[in-house]
Design a protein around this motif. Sequence first.
Motif, PDB file in Angstrom:
ATOM      1  N   ALA A  49     -45.879 -12.784 -29.031  1.00  0.00           N
ATOM      2  CA  ALA A  49     -46.673 -11.917 -29.833  1.00  0.00           C
ATOM      3  C   ALA A  49     -46.785 -10.723 -28.902  1.00  0.00           C
ATOM      4  CB  ALA A  49     -47.924 -12.442 -30.016  1.00  0.00           C
ATOM      5  N   VAL A  75     -47.518  -9.296 -40.841  1.00  0.00           N
ATOM      6  CA  VAL A  75     -47.418 -10.104 -40.157  1.00  0.00           C
ATOM      7  C   VAL A  75     -46.678 -11.581 -40.574  1.00  0.00           C
ATOM      8  CG1 VAL A  75     -48.309 -11.630 -38.133  1.00  0.00           C
ATOM      9  CG2 VAL A  75     -49.469  -9.453 -38.453  1.00  0.00           C
ATOM     10  N   TYR A  90     -53.356  -9.505 -31.112  1.00  0.00           N
ATOM     11  CA  TYR A  90     -53.519  -8.342 -31.894  1.00  0.00           C
ATOM     12  C   TYR A  90     -54.427  -7.231 -31.350  1.00  0.00           C
ATOM     13  CZ  TYR A  90     -53.646  -6.214 -36.633  1.00  0.00           C
ATOM     14  OH  TYR A  90     -53.728  -5.257 -37.500  1.00  0.00           O
ATOM     15  N   ARG A 101     -54.039  -5.069 -42.995  1.00  0.00           N
ATOM     16  CA  ARG A 101     -53.054  -6.049 -42.418  1.00  0.00           C
ATOM     17  C   ARG A 101     -52.778  -7.137 -43.652  1.00  0.00           C
ATOM     18  NH1 ARG A 101     -54.149  -9.893 -37.384  1.00  0.00           N
ATOM     19  NH2 ARG A 101     -55.201 -11.153 -38.889  1.00  0.00           N
ATOM     20  N   CYS A 103     -50.970 -11.025 -43.508  1.00  0.00           N
ATOM     21  CA  CYS A 103     -50.440 -12.224 -42.648  1.00  0.00           C
ATOM     22  C   CYS A 103     -50.023 -13.239 -43.481  1.00  0.00           C
ATOM     23  CB  CYS A 103     -51.194 -12.598 -41.497  1.00  0.00           C
ATOM     24  SG  CYS A 103     -50.913 -13.628 -40.476  1.00  0.00           S
ATOM     25  N   VAL A 115     -43.105 -15.281 -34.580  1.00  0.00           N
ATOM     26  CA  VAL A 115     -43.816 -14.058 -35.060  1.00  0.00           C
ATOM     27  C   VAL A 115     -42.755 -12.819 -35.433  1.00  0.00           C
ATOM     28  CG1 VAL A 115     -44.604 -13.286 -33.097  1.00  0.00           C
ATOM     29  CG2 VAL A 115     -45.753 -12.777 -35.082  1.00  0.00           C
ATOM     30  N   ILE A 117     -43.430  -8.967 -36.795  1.00  0.00           N
ATOM     31  CA  ILE A 117     -44.410  -7.801 -37.095  1.00  0.00           C
ATOM     32  C   ILE A 117     -43.824  -6.366 -37.502  1.00  0.00           C
ATOM     33  CG2 ILE A 117     -46.535  -6.474 -36.499  1.00  0.00           C
ATOM     34  CD1 ILE A 117     -47.061  -8.688 -34.895  1.00  0.00           C
TER      35      ILE A 117
END
Length: 124
Positions: A49, A75, A90, A101, A103, A115, A117
Motif C-alpha cells: 500500500a 481501491v 490510506y 471512496r 473499496c 492492492v 488503487i
Amino acid sequence: MKSIHTDLAPKALGPYSQGISCDGWFYSSGQIALGQDGQMVGEDIETQARQVFANLGAVLGAAGLSFVQVVKVTVYLKDLEDFGKLNAIYAEAFGEHKPARSCVQVARLPKDALVEIEVIATRS
C-alpha cells in the motif's frame, strides 16, 4: 486531453497511460506496488500500500496535482481482511482530506498484487 507520464512511477504494463488530464480533471490508471524497476515491492499489505501511494503521488505530481485535489478513490483489495491495515496507510497518505471512496475485494490483480488503487482529481 493530455497523457501523463513520469519515470518516478513504474511504466504501464500495457497499452495505457499512467494518467490522463482532460478539461481540468485527472484520471489515474490503477497503481499496484511496482517499483521503478517494474518488480513487485513487498509481500504484505502495508508495504504494498505504501508503494502504491508513492506511485500515485508521483503520477499526481507529474500532472501538477497532489492528494488534496483527489475527489474519488477506487481501491481493489485481494482480501477484505486487509481493509483495516489499508485504512491506516490510506489515512497517512490523505491526512485530513477525505475524498469519496469505493473499496472492493477482487479475485485477482495484475502480478498477484494485494492492492490496486486509482484516483480522480480536479484542478478546481
